[in-house]
Each structure stands twice: as structure tokens, then as C-alpha cells.
Design a protein around this motif. Sequence first.
Motif, PDB file in Angstrom:
ATOM      1  N   UNK A  28       0.824  -1.202   0.000  1.00 59.54           N
ATOM      2  CA  UNK A  28       0.000   0.000   0.000  1.00 59.54           C
ATOM      3  C   UNK A  28       0.862   1.257   0.000  1.00 59.54           C
ATOM      4  N   UNK A  29       2.163   1.095  -0.139  1.00 59.37           N
ATOM      5  CA  UNK A  29       3.089   2.224  -0.175  1.00 59.37           C
ATOM      6  C   UNK A  29       3.898   2.154  -1.472  1.00 59.37           C
ATOM      7  N   UNK A  30       4.390   3.315  -1.938  1.00 52.87           N
ATOM      8  CA  UNK A  30       5.175   3.281  -3.175  1.00 52.87           C
ATOM      9  C   UNK A  30       6.485   2.523  -2.996  1.00 52.87           C
ATOM     10  N   UNK A  31       6.900   1.815  -4.052  1.00 49.51           N
ATOM     11  CA  UNK A  31       8.151   1.050  -3.991  1.00 49.51           C
ATOM     12  C   UNK A  31       9.258   1.812  -4.693  1.00 49.51           C
ATOM     13  N   UNK A  32      10.496   1.460  -4.318  1.00 49.67           N
ATOM     14  CA  UNK A  32      11.671   2.007  -4.985  1.00 49.67           C
ATOM     15  C   UNK A  32      11.885   1.248  -6.291  1.00 49.67           C
ATOM     16  N   UNK A  33      11.597  -0.048  -6.229  1.00 43.97           N
ATOM     17  CA  UNK A  33      11.879  -0.943  -7.348  1.00 43.97           C
ATOM     18  C   UNK A  33      10.919  -2.125  -7.266  1.00 43.97           C
ATOM     19  N   UNK A  34      10.307  -2.472  -8.407  1.00 47.31           N
ATOM     20  CA  UNK A  34       9.432  -3.643  -8.444  1.00 47.31           C
ATOM     21  C   UNK A  34       9.983  -4.636  -9.446  1.00 47.31           C
ATOM     22  N   UNK A  35      10.278  -5.844  -8.974  1.00 50.01           N
ATOM     23  CA  UNK A  35      10.944  -6.831  -9.826  1.00 50.01           C
ATOM     24  C   UNK A  35       9.935  -7.840 -10.366  1.00 50.01           C
TER      25      UNK A  35
ATOM     26  N   UNK B 240       3.705   9.150  16.268  1.00 50.39           N
ATOM     27  CA  UNK B 240       2.417   9.096  15.554  1.00 50.39           C
ATOM     28  C   UNK B 240       2.582   9.364  14.058  1.00 50.39           C
ATOM     29  N   UNK B 241       3.457  10.330  13.738  1.00 52.32           N
ATOM     30  CA  UNK B 241       3.639  10.717  12.340  1.00 52.32           C
ATOM     31  C   UNK B 241       4.273   9.606  11.504  1.00 52.32           C
ATOM     32  N   UNK B 242       4.864   8.599  12.189  1.00 50.52           N
ATOM     33  CA  UNK B 242       5.531   7.514  11.461  1.00 50.52           C
ATOM     34  C   UNK B 242       4.564   6.411  11.030  1.00 50.52           C
ATOM     35  N   UNK B 243       3.324   6.472  11.517  1.00 49.66           N
ATOM     36  CA  UNK B 243       2.358   5.413  11.194  1.00 49.66           C
ATOM     37  C   UNK B 243       2.157   5.328   9.680  1.00 49.66           C
ATOM     38  N   UNK B 244       2.181   4.118   9.152  1.00 48.89           N
ATOM     39  CA  UNK B 244       2.082   3.936   7.700  1.00 48.89           C
ATOM     40  C   UNK B 244       0.822   3.138   7.347  1.00 48.89           C
ATOM     41  N   UNK B 245       0.583   3.048   6.052  1.00 46.85           N
ATOM     42  CA  UNK B 245      -0.465   2.158   5.565  1.00 46.85           C
ATOM     43  C   UNK B 245      -0.126   0.736   5.996  1.00 46.85           C
ATOM     44  N   UNK B 246      -1.173  -0.077   6.132  1.00 47.19           N
ATOM     45  CA  UNK B 246      -0.979  -1.384   6.758  1.00 47.19           C
ATOM     46  C   UNK B 246      -1.840  -2.437   6.055  1.00 47.19           C
ATOM     47  N   UNK B 247      -1.255  -3.282   5.224  1.00 46.87           N
ATOM     48  CA  UNK B 247      -2.047  -4.316   4.558  1.00 46.87           C
ATOM     49  C   UNK B 247      -2.594  -5.307   5.590  1.00 46.87           C
ATOM     50  N   UNK B 248      -3.771  -5.845   5.323  1.00 47.52           N
ATOM     51  CA  UNK B 248      -4.303  -6.920   6.155  1.00 47.52           C
ATOM     52  C   UNK B 248      -4.169  -8.200   5.344  1.00 47.52           C
ATOM     53  N   UNK B 249      -3.362  -9.135   5.844  1.00 46.63           N
ATOM     54  CA  UNK B 249      -3.091 -10.363   5.098  1.00 46.63           C
ATOM     55  C   UNK B 249      -3.474 -11.572   5.935  1.00 46.63           C
TER      56      UNK B 249
END
Lengths: 245, 246
Positions: A48-55, B66-75
Motif C-alpha cells: 500500500x506504499x510506493x516502492x523504490x523498485x518492483x521486480x 504518531x507521524x511515522x504510522x504507515x499504511x498497513x495491509x491486512x493479510x
Amino acid sequence: MKFETGHRRWVKISHWVVTISFLLLAFTGFEILMVHPRLYWGEAGNDLMPALLELPISRNHKHEGWGQQTAFFESPDSPVSAPRTVTIFNQNGWGRSLHFLAGWILVATGTIYLLFGFFTGHFRHNIWPKLKELSPKILWQELLLHFRMKIHPATNGPIYNVLQKIAYMSVIFFFLPLTIITGFTMAPAITAAYPFLMDLFGGYQSARTIHFFSSAVLEVFLIVHIIMIIKSGFKQQIRFMTLGK
Amino acid sequence: MKGKEYLTRRQAITTGLASMGALLFSRCSTELPPTYGNLLRAGDVLTYASHRALLPKQSLAREYQLADITSFPATGTTNPVDKNNSYSEEYDRLQKKGFKDWRLSIEGQVKNPGIYSLSDLQQFPSRTQITRHTCEEGWTAIGEWTGVPLGTILEQCGIMPNARFVNYYTYDGFDDSIDLMDAFHPQTLIAYGMNGKDLPVPHGAPVRLRVEKQIGYKSAKYLRKIVVTDEFTEMLSPGWAWYTGI
């Protein structure tokens, strides 16, 4: 300094143990990368975040199996969550265990090798380039010879040219240790104990990215090494590194 | 043939090393989870033993802002009411009532077995931590977790002197266990909140475990029951390493 005939026994044994464990690490490392073939910089990184590189190395590459995104906070730039709706390729159960088993063998053998290398003078005499070898003229000559594929014939024992010494030196003292330490930086129990590792490499995902590129350098080294072995007499070189004659 | 002779010697060395390893591990078998009958597991057991022996005991995983919280996939399981994926009838019923009837039972080698509702758990002093989730797949995400330290509950129940493992059972079947070192680690939470809200269903509602010094799959979602034991039980698929501090 007595004249060396043949590779020393501990060099030969550690050479092949490291070879086997490195091949296992490269193989399982590639499998692990296939599971999440995206690289990032910093501490966190995910689909869900942008990647630097996608292989493009497995069916997990740019898979679209994500459900509806939900924002965690009210703000427009809020981080989000989304459920994964596909079953991805994942063989990490045995892949990770074999990676770490081979890692243990490499680290144990590598440590013994380093101790022997320092205390027997092997590094000082055979691996470390002499100052006079580092003159631009000699370096240039060796480079030309290599580019023309005029490779020195096999010597039974550690009589290395300056490019060989530089290659061995950078693998032994830089790329292998870097790969191992960035590997440690991906271990949550280890970074809890030694958080400076994360600062050193700029975070978990940076360490993972460096781990990838540094092991790629080692794989390039392996390929060049094998080409040089073939060019300088494959059968003879293998005999020198095993039977010793 | 000389090549043959050489191979035999190498085989001798390998066999020697393997039997040395076997001796070492069989000697340790009373101390370590006895699931490691094959060579692949020898590496995991070596990692576990050396982490426990060499790393400082209760160092904390890094905590973020708090500002470091990122998107979080549910797997993994993202909703146990999904008929195609780890369906649980009981979970379905609990979810329909907003987890009002959800209970966590704590049993096994404890003096006071207990059954806790969500509000019972929320009565205990809580801990909130912003940590990095590290998935074995290779991705990471930073999130804030609120819950009660597992150690607090275990102290409340009074574990017996012979207790060695904390086994946890979930509604999606990802049952697993940790040793007491991780169970009593101050960051090991029975978490009911994520990023300042109730724990969402895709992330394990109503209550999940957080084991911050191991890989993500040890932080089981959809908790149901906790059993303290003196013996190791293999619960997760044996294809997956039990200790994942690496």
C-alpha cells in the motif's frame, strides 16, 4: 616467508563449505524475494506504499488482489489499510529456515576462515595487494589483459594478480560482511537489542534493499570467478582447490 | 580413483559434523521445543538458543512517533466470517453482536484460570506502543497498538512454577505458542486497539496478540483462548519456524 605450494587445507575446506552455503543462500534468497518482489528505502514499506523498485520475478509482481481501502484517520493523506484477496506465491516456510541454516554455516565458517586468515598471514601475504601493485601502470596492464581475456594460467596456490586480490579482498572484507550485517538488521530480536543497526542502514527496508544489491554483487563475483576459472584451466583449477595437485 | 577417495573423506567430515550437531541438539532437547527432528529445523533451533543465550533479555523493540504510522495491509485471514477462508461459525455469531459476548479464557498451568470479557481486559492498566510489524514475506508497516501486557494477565492468573509455554488459540486456526521470555516481555500485548480506534476486523478484532520481537505471524489475530503449558505442543503448521526473532 616460505614458498607456498598449493592452497592450504583450511582454505580448500572453507572455500567449498562457503560455496555450498552461498549457493543455498542465493537460491533461498531469490525465493524469499519472489514472495515480495518490491524494494523500498527507510523503515517501512508494503504493497500500500510506493516502492523504490518492483521486480517482475513472480506472480506476486504487481498483483491486483487488494480489497477496498479504509483510512485510519480523518486527514486526507491518512495511511490506509486494505485486505488482500488473493493467495500469493509463498514458499517461505522452508525457504526462510534453509536460508538461516545456510546463513549459520556461512557465518561459522567465515569466522573461522577470518581467524585463520589473519593469524597465518594468508591475508597479509596473499590477499592484501602490495603497494607497488597498486600503481596505475600495473592496474592498467592487468585490466587490459583481462579485457582481452588473456587470463593468467592456473597456479597451484595463492599467487594472485592485483585485480584478483582486489576482488577477493572486497568480497571477504566488504560485500560478505555487509550482506550478513544487513541480514541481521532484518531480524526483529536483533535490532531490539542493537537498534543502532537500523540507524546505520537507514531502517529495515533500506537494510533489505542493501542486502539485495550487495548479494547481487556477490553473485556477479561468482559468475566472473567461474569464467576466470574456465579461462585459466577449469580441470586444473578444480584439482588445485580440491586434491591440491 | 582419487576423486572417489576425496569424496569419501568429505562425506566423513559431513557425517561427523552432522552427528556432532545431533549430539548437541539431543542434549538440549529438554530445554528447547522438541519439534526439530530434521536438519532444516536445526538452524531455527540454533537461532533460538543463541538469541536466548546472547541477546540482552528484555530489550525493547523500537517505538515510533504518531507521524511515522504507515499504511498497513491486512493479510492472512482478513475476516473469519468469509465462507471461503478460515470460516468460524462462532466468530460469525460474536461479530454480529459487536463482540459483546466475546470472552478470552486463560487456562492450563495457572492457579486462577479466568474468563475475560473485552471490558474486563480494558480495566487493566493499558499500554500503547507504535511499533513496526515485520512480515515474513518481506514487507513492514508501522502501527499503534493499545492493549494490556500479556504478562499482567499471566501474573493475575498466577502461572505455576513448571509453566514454560504460552499457547494461544484463535478463531481462524492460526494457533501458536511463545516461551515465557516473550510472554512476559513488556511489549507483548493482548491488543484491542489499533491507531487510536477499536481493533478492526481485518487486523484481528476484537483482540489480537502483539509479539514485537518476532516476525508478524507470531502476532496472532482473533484470539480465543490462552493455555499455559509445561510442554511444547506443535500447533502451527510444522512447515513454519516456531521461533522467528530473525
